[in-house]
Design a protein around this motif. Structure first.
Motif, mmCIF file in Angstrom:
data_model
loop_
_atom_site.group_PDB
_atom_site.id
_atom_site.type_symbol
_atom_site.label_atom_id
_atom_site.label_comp_id
_atom_site.label_asym_id
_atom_site.label_seq_id
_atom_site.Cartn_x
_atom_site.Cartn_y
_atom_site.Cartn_z
ATOM 1 N N ASP A 61 0.823 -1.213 0.000
ATOM 2 C CA ASP A 61 0.000 0.000 0.000
ATOM 3 C C ASP A 61 0.860 1.267 0.000
ATOM 4 O OD1 ASP A 61 0.935 -0.568 2.524
ATOM 5 O OD2 ASP A 61 -0.942 -0.130 3.570
ATOM 6 N N SER B 68 -6.371 9.524 -2.715
ATOM 7 C CA SER B 68 -6.502 8.383 -3.621
ATOM 8 C C SER B 68 -6.204 8.785 -5.063
ATOM 9 C CB SER B 68 -7.903 7.772 -3.527
ATOM 10 O OG SER B 68 -8.899 8.748 -3.809
ATOM 11 N N ILE C 40 3.191 4.177 -2.593
ATOM 12 C CA ILE C 40 3.514 4.744 -3.900
ATOM 13 C C ILE C 40 4.868 5.429 -3.762
ATOM 14 C CG2 ILE C 40 2.974 6.596 -5.555
ATOM 15 C CD1 ILE C 40 1.258 4.123 -5.948
ATOM 16 N N TRP D 284 -2.667 7.919 -5.856
ATOM 17 C CA TRP D 284 -2.530 6.488 -6.125
ATOM 18 C C TRP D 284 -3.073 6.140 -7.513
ATOM 19 C CZ3 TRP D 284 -5.815 2.366 -7.083
ATOM 20 C CH2 TRP D 284 -5.285 1.087 -6.891
#
Length: 367
Positions: free
Chosen positions: A172, A343, A174, A346
């Motif tokens: 989880d 988000s 980046i 992501w």
């Protein structure tokens, strides 16, 4: 022209012809060896599969940077986004070791081979859950007890046996910086690993009071238990987050780190040594014990976390998120779900599933 001069010219020509012949034979031999054994030296002690051989013009040169990441079927989109962010933000010769279970291998191979990630170098290694038999407690209230891959980081040297140094990443995350910089993190002599401490990190300030955001040892370990007391550790010692680890694998092996971690896993299964007040993790406490005051530090901007905790991620400015080298959505709310912070960051790195099985969940999809 004298006979001697003629003989010299003939000898020179013969020498040149001989050298040309030798060069061609050596080149042909090199091509033959490459075709016969393109992945020599990459055999792993666990069941594994290598990425297809790549054309020389698409292979990145230089020192290999081993990166290990785990892949579960229900979070496969996270792995793909993480790998894509690492690969696209660096020109380094990154080789991924993806540890997964048998039921995920085929799906993962399709996602890697039928998208832009087909040029990525990787090993797929199948984790054997029986490795944990008798070592972990069967507490149904603890999610990690039914997720064996969370323990894969304990066995790093087994998955990357030829490497001297490696990076472990949770799925989880980046990566927004060049992974080469993280790989070059300096480990002090005698240290087998580097982590990002919780107390002084840029991402921990002001958000360590929420559930799941504990920042010291007492949040993870039960200091009333005799086995913990005997260690002489201070309860207020700053903890660290093992979602990003830089490892010196030579030191790891020499210090028997895996065996030490397994010892504390087994002891906890017998004596229940972990804190019940804040922590839900059963993978972090053994690491905290084994690496107590014996680990190096990662640059805080290389592990900006808590994006998956309630309200925590919203406390970061947009400028800070952009400047972060690595973002970690640790906590309950993941960037492929409905309620996560940032988000959209992501989403930039997510690659749609060619099989159509995995879809990020978004609020607007229900409107």
């Amino acid at each position: 022209m004298t006979l001697r001069r003629v003989n010299v010219i003939i000898l020179v020509l013969l020498a040149v012809a001989f050298l040309i012949l030798v060069q061609r034979n050596l080149l042909n031999l090199g091509d033959f060896l490459h075709k016969e054994n393109p992945d020599a030296g990459m055999i792993l002690p666990f069941e594994s599969e290598l990425s297809p051989d790549l054309r020389s013009d698409s292979v990145r040169k230089g020192e290999e940077i081993p990166v290990l990441i785990t892949a579960t079927e229900d979070r496969l989109g996270a792995v793909v986004a993480a790998i894509n962010s690492v690969y696209e933000n660096s020109k380094a010769n990154v080789v991924f070791t993806i540890v997964t279970l048998n039921d995920t291998v085929d799906h993962l191979k399709v996602w890697l081979s039928e998208t832009k990630l087909k040029t990525v170098k990787y090993n797929i290694v199948v984790f054997k859950p029986e490795l944990l038999s008798g070592k972990i407690s069967k507490d149904p209230k603890t999610p990690e007890t039914v997720k064996p891959l969370t323990f894969a980081r304990y066995y790093l040297p087994a998955y990357i046996p030829e490497a001297e140094k490696a990076i472990y990443l949770d799925d989880d995350i980046i990566v927004q910086g060049d992974i080469q910089e993280l790989y070059e993190t300096n480990l002090k002599p005698g240290h087998a690993a580097a982590f990002s401490d919780d107390c002084n990190s840029a991402s921990a300030k002001g958000i360590v009071r929420g559930a799941g955001n504990q920042n010291n040892y007492i949040g993870f370990l039960d200091f009333k238990k005799a086995a913990i007391k005997k260690l002489g550790m201070k309860p207020n010692t700053c903890s660290f987050n093992p979602g990003v680890i830089i490892t010196n694998l030579t030191e790891w092996k020499n210090q028997n780190i895996t065996q030490q971690l397994e010892h504390w896993m087994e002891l906890n299964a017998q004596e229940d040594l972990y804190s019940k007040t804040l922590a839900e993790s059963i993978t972090t406490p053994p690491l905290l014990i084994v690496f107590y005051k014996h680990h190096s530090n990662i640059d805080p901007m290389w592990h900006v976390r808590h994006l998956g905790n309630t309200g925590a991620g919203n406390r970061y400015s947009t400028q800070f998120i952009r400047a972060a080298k690595l973002l970690h959505w640790n906590g309950h709310y993941k960037p492929w779900g409905r309620a996560s912070s940032y988000s959209d960051v992501w989403d930039k790195w997510f690659i749609p599933d060619p099989t159509g099985k995995f879809h990020p969940v978004r609020r607007h999809a229900e409107e």
